[in-house]
Design a protein around this motif. Structure first.
Motif, short mmCIF file in Angstrom:
data_model
loop_
_atom_site.label_atom_id
_atom_site.label_comp_id
_atom_site.label_asym_id
_atom_site.label_seq_id
_atom_site.Cartn_x
_atom_site.Cartn_y
_atom_site.Cartn_z
N THR A 1 0.82 -1.41 0.19
CA THR A 1 0.39 0.13 0.18
C THR A 1 0.91 0.59 0.19
O THR A 1 1.91 1.08 0.67
CB THR A 1 -0.78 0.20 1.23
OG1 THR A 1 -1.74 -1.11 1.17
CG2 THR A 1 -1.83 1.05 1.00
N ILE B 1 3.97 5.73 -11.21
CA ILE B 1 4.01 5.44 -10.14
C ILE B 1 5.40 4.63 -9.66
O ILE B 1 4.98 3.49 -10.61
CB ILE B 1 3.44 5.08 -8.38
CG1 ILE B 1 2.61 5.79 -8.61
CG2 ILE B 1 4.15 4.69 -7.01
CD1 ILE B 1 1.24 5.38 -7.50
N GLU C 1 -4.03 -3.08 -10.35
CA GLU C 1 -4.84 -2.67 -10.66
C GLU C 1 -6.28 -2.48 -11.63
O GLU C 1 -5.11 -1.80 -12.35
CB GLU C 1 -5.19 -1.94 -8.81
CG GLU C 1 -4.82 -2.47 -7.20
CD GLU C 1 -6.16 -2.17 -7.25
OE1 GLU C 1 -7.10 -2.28 -6.95
OE2 GLU C 1 -6.05 -3.87 -6.75
N TRP D 1 -4.67 0.58 -14.42
CA TRP D 1 -3.29 0.14 -13.70
C TRP D 1 -2.05 -0.83 -14.87
O TRP D 1 -3.19 -1.76 -14.78
CB TRP D 1 -2.45 0.19 -12.33
CG TRP D 1 -2.92 1.32 -11.54
CD1 TRP D 1 -3.93 2.13 -10.32
CD2 TRP D 1 -1.81 2.45 -11.84
NE1 TRP D 1 -4.39 2.78 -10.23
CE2 TRP D 1 -2.77 3.28 -10.50
CE3 TRP D 1 -0.95 3.04 -11.70
CZ2 TRP D 1 -2.65 4.64 -10.66
CZ3 TRP D 1 -0.42 3.82 -11.19
CH2 TRP D 1 -0.98 5.03 -10.63
N TYR E 1 3.81 1.23 -12.74
CA TYR E 1 3.54 1.55 -12.82
C TYR E 1 2.81 2.65 -13.28
O TYR E 1 3.37 4.28 -13.00
CB TYR E 1 2.28 1.07 -11.65
CG TYR E 1 2.62 -0.44 -10.85
CD1 TYR E 1 1.34 -0.86 -10.80
CD2 TYR E 1 3.85 0.07 -9.69
CE1 TYR E 1 1.73 -2.41 -10.75
CE2 TYR E 1 3.78 -2.28 -9.50
CZ TYR E 1 2.95 -2.09 -9.53
OH TYR E 1 3.01 -3.36 -9.02
N ARG F 1 -0.33 3.92 -15.71
CA ARG F 1 -2.16 4.78 -15.54
C ARG F 1 -2.68 4.28 -17.34
O ARG F 1 -1.90 4.33 -18.24
CB ARG F 1 -3.04 5.75 -15.94
CG ARG F 1 -2.89 6.23 -14.36
CD ARG F 1 -3.88 5.43 -13.38
NE ARG F 1 -4.80 5.30 -13.63
CZ ARG F 1 -6.04 4.70 -13.28
NH1 ARG F 1 -5.75 5.23 -11.65
NH2 ARG F 1 -7.41 5.09 -13.37
N TYR G 1 -4.00 9.59 -3.03
CA TYR G 1 -4.23 8.84 -3.37
C TYR G 1 -4.15 7.46 -3.05
O TYR G 1 -2.67 7.44 -2.31
CB TYR G 1 -4.06 8.62 -5.35
CG TYR G 1 -4.19 7.75 -5.33
CD1 TYR G 1 -5.87 7.50 -6.45
CD2 TYR G 1 -4.15 6.39 -6.00
CE1 TYR G 1 -6.42 6.49 -7.61
CE2 TYR G 1 -3.90 5.47 -7.03
CZ TYR G 1 -5.22 5.30 -7.66
OH TYR G 1 -5.72 4.03 -7.98
N THR G 2 -4.48 6.24 -2.80
CA THR G 2 -4.57 5.20 -2.48
C THR G 2 -3.58 3.39 -3.12
O THR G 2 -4.78 3.82 -4.57
CB THR G 2 -5.36 4.20 -1.34
OG1 THR G 2 -5.86 5.32 -0.01
CG2 THR G 2 -4.52 3.03 -0.61
N PHE G 3 -2.94 3.93 -3.73
CA PHE G 3 -2.41 2.47 -4.33
C PHE G 3 -1.69 1.26 -3.82
O PHE G 3 -1.51 1.22 -2.80
CB PHE G 3 -1.19 3.39 -5.09
CG PHE G 3 -0.70 2.49 -5.91
CD1 PHE G 3 -0.74 2.38 -7.54
CD2 PHE G 3 0.41 1.53 -6.08
CE1 PHE G 3 -0.64 0.86 -8.33
CE2 PHE G 3 1.27 1.23 -6.91
CZ PHE G 3 0.68 0.30 -7.42
N TYR G 4 -2.69 0.20 -4.30
CA TYR G 4 -2.21 -1.15 -4.60
C TYR G 4 -1.29 -2.04 -5.08
O TYR G 4 -1.31 -1.61 -6.44
CB TYR G 4 -3.43 -1.94 -4.03
CG TYR G 4 -4.60 -1.43 -2.76
CD1 TYR G 4 -3.86 -1.24 -1.63
CD2 TYR G 4 -5.02 -0.43 -3.16
CE1 TYR G 4 -4.72 -0.48 -0.96
CE2 TYR G 4 -6.07 -0.03 -2.46
CZ TYR G 4 -5.53 0.12 -0.96
OH TYR G 4 -6.83 0.76 -0.32
N TYR G 5 -0.59 -2.98 -5.06
CA TYR G 5 0.46 -3.66 -5.50
C TYR G 5 0.34 -4.61 -5.22
O TYR G 5 0.41 -5.35 -3.39
CB TYR G 5 0.90 -3.36 -5.97
CG TYR G 5 1.82 -2.46 -4.64
CD1 TYR G 5 3.56 -3.88 -4.41
CD2 TYR G 5 2.42 -1.27 -4.12
CE1 TYR G 5 4.47 -3.61 -3.28
CE2 TYR G 5 3.01 -1.29 -2.90
CZ TYR G 5 4.47 -2.30 -2.93
OH TYR G 5 5.44 -2.33 -2.13
#
Length: 430
Positions: free
Chosen positions: A57, A73, A87, A90, A101, A103, A115-119
């Motif tokens: 996260t 990112i 996600e 992405w 990463y 878009r 903004y919350t980015f998950y991987y």
């Protein structure tokens, strides 16, 4: 022994950072005209990877004046770890230990929004992503190439060596603050951010975005004075020596130091210094290294130090001079490989050009030994920084001229960034 630094890149404000006025030499290419935005302004507020859940996260806040519209990112993962999940919206690429990463569709992150980015990865161990970098067309940045800059440990070595030149210790001095009477106000922190050149204000603004005055931010009260100084700097294009607008508010030096020394506020204050330093010096230096085909850690480290010491304009001027010296007067990029030009030949000329810039100034010739350390590493062939780095070398050891001795304390920096002070050593360039 504090050595001054300066820069000519911006992050929300145009600036001419701290320090070495004499190193500019007055050339047209190195003018003091303020520059615009060079990278996104953001703060990473959450950076976790939960090994048992295979889940990472990253939460970042847009602290700039413009909305992000399609952020990219980039971050580092431990050796052997593979990023393996995208996600919706992405897509990612990975080179070595760097995951990037991008878009596949638009995404707006408004000013002051988070903004919350998950991987996900294949690792079941917990760790923290390194070298998190966010770029976006909306804030003047460019999508980073999927090429790593320095590894985590290589960057530790690079920053420890630069810290010797800045503060005579490999430990980054986040609490440092002093008016060194160089016409740039107070010089501060790990990279010599100055109140009179537009970069200290960026650290403080980032800090204000994370922590209010009511929540222990001792520097928030200086923002009106910093803004007045910065507006004067922007309107004149000249560094501002006056600290009167700050002194009337409080004890700037004490409050800067306390912001780091207080364990409650330290993490936020340190994070802001790291972020601004990365945006102004590290990211542009790595982009320039990629442009010219400089693939080794040593070349990239040398360029990174030049950005901190001489700023973007000064570093680029020396790059052009080195290109010409190796037979690339047309500035063809990449230079490495062009007409048989090798990286070691290019780095040799770059360091010689930087040496000459320092030597040409009556004040800053005293810092000339910092260039010799990189020349010694080049002659030793320590290209990946896998052997210990030691600054037991002076410019006069590498070149025939009897340059002044800078007087830096000799330190031994290990490949993992840890360091010690050797009991004995012999000055030599190889």
């Amino acid at each position: 022994m504090k050595y001054r630094t300066w820069a000519l890149v911006g992050l929300g404000w145009a600036l001419v950072g701290c320090g070495e006025a004499g190193a500019r030499g007055g050339s047209e290419e190195e003018s003091l005209a303020p520059r615009g935005l060079a990278a996104c302004s953001y703060t990473v507020t959450t950076n976790t990877y939960d090994g048992p859940d295979y889940w990472g996260t990253l939460v970042f806040k847009n602290t700039g004046a413009s909305a992000m519209t399609s952020p990219t990112i980039s971050f580092g993962v431990p050796s052997g770890v593979t990023c393996d999940y995208d996600e919706p919206g992405w897509t990612h690429t990975q080179t070595g230990t760097t995951c990037v990463y991008s878009r596949t569709s638009g995404l707006t992150v408004a000013p002051n929004a988070s903004y919350t980015f998950y991987y996900s990865t294949n690792s079941n161990a917990s760790w923290t992503a390194s070298n998190v970098t966010i770029t976006d067309p909306g804030c003047g940045g460019t999508t980073p190439e999927p090429v790593p800059g320095l590894t985590v440990n290589q960057k530790k070595v690079a920053e420890a060596l630069t810290s010797i030149w800045e503060n005579d210790t490999p430990t980054l001095d986040y609490a440092y603050s002093e008016n060194i009477d160089d016409g740039r106000g107070y010089t501060n922190g790990r990279a010599g951010f100055c109140t009179g050149t537009g970069d200290a204000i960026q650290v403080v603004q980032c800090y204000v975005n994370l922590r209010s005055a009511g929540n222990g931010n001792l520097l928030a009260k200086y923002m009106p004075g910093l803004t007045t100084i910065n507006n004067r700097f922007l309107s004149t294009g000249q560094s501002q020596a006056s600290t009167a607008e700050l002194d009337v508010v409080g004890n700037w030096v004490a409050d800067w130091a306390a912001s780091y020394n207080n364990t409650t506020t330290r993490a936020d204050f340190k994070a802001c210094q790291d972020q601004v330093s990365d945006a102004l010096y590290y990211a542009p230096a790595m982009a320039e290294a990629r442009k010219w085909g400089l693939a080794t850690a040593l070349s990239r480290m040398a360029l990174y130090d030049a950005y901190i010491n001489h700023g973007e304009s000064g570093a680029k001027s020396m790059i052009r001079a080195a290109n010409t010296a190796v037979g690339n007067s047309g500035q063809v990029a990449p230079v490495v490989g062009y007409n048989g030009i090798t990286e070691t030949a290019w780095l040799q000329k770059f360091l010689e050009k930087r040496r000459d810039v320092l030597a040409a100034d009556s004040t800053w010739i005293d810092a000339i030994d910092r260039v010799a350390a990189y020349e010694k590493l080049r002659r030793l062939g320590n290209w990946d920084l896998s052997s210990a780095v030691r600054n037991d070398v002076r410019a006069r050891d590498c070149w025939s001229t009897q340059y002044p001795i800078s007087g830096y304390t000799v330190r031994n920096i290990n490949p993992d960034g840890t360091w010690s002070t050797p009991g004995t050593y012999t000055f030599a360039c190889q």
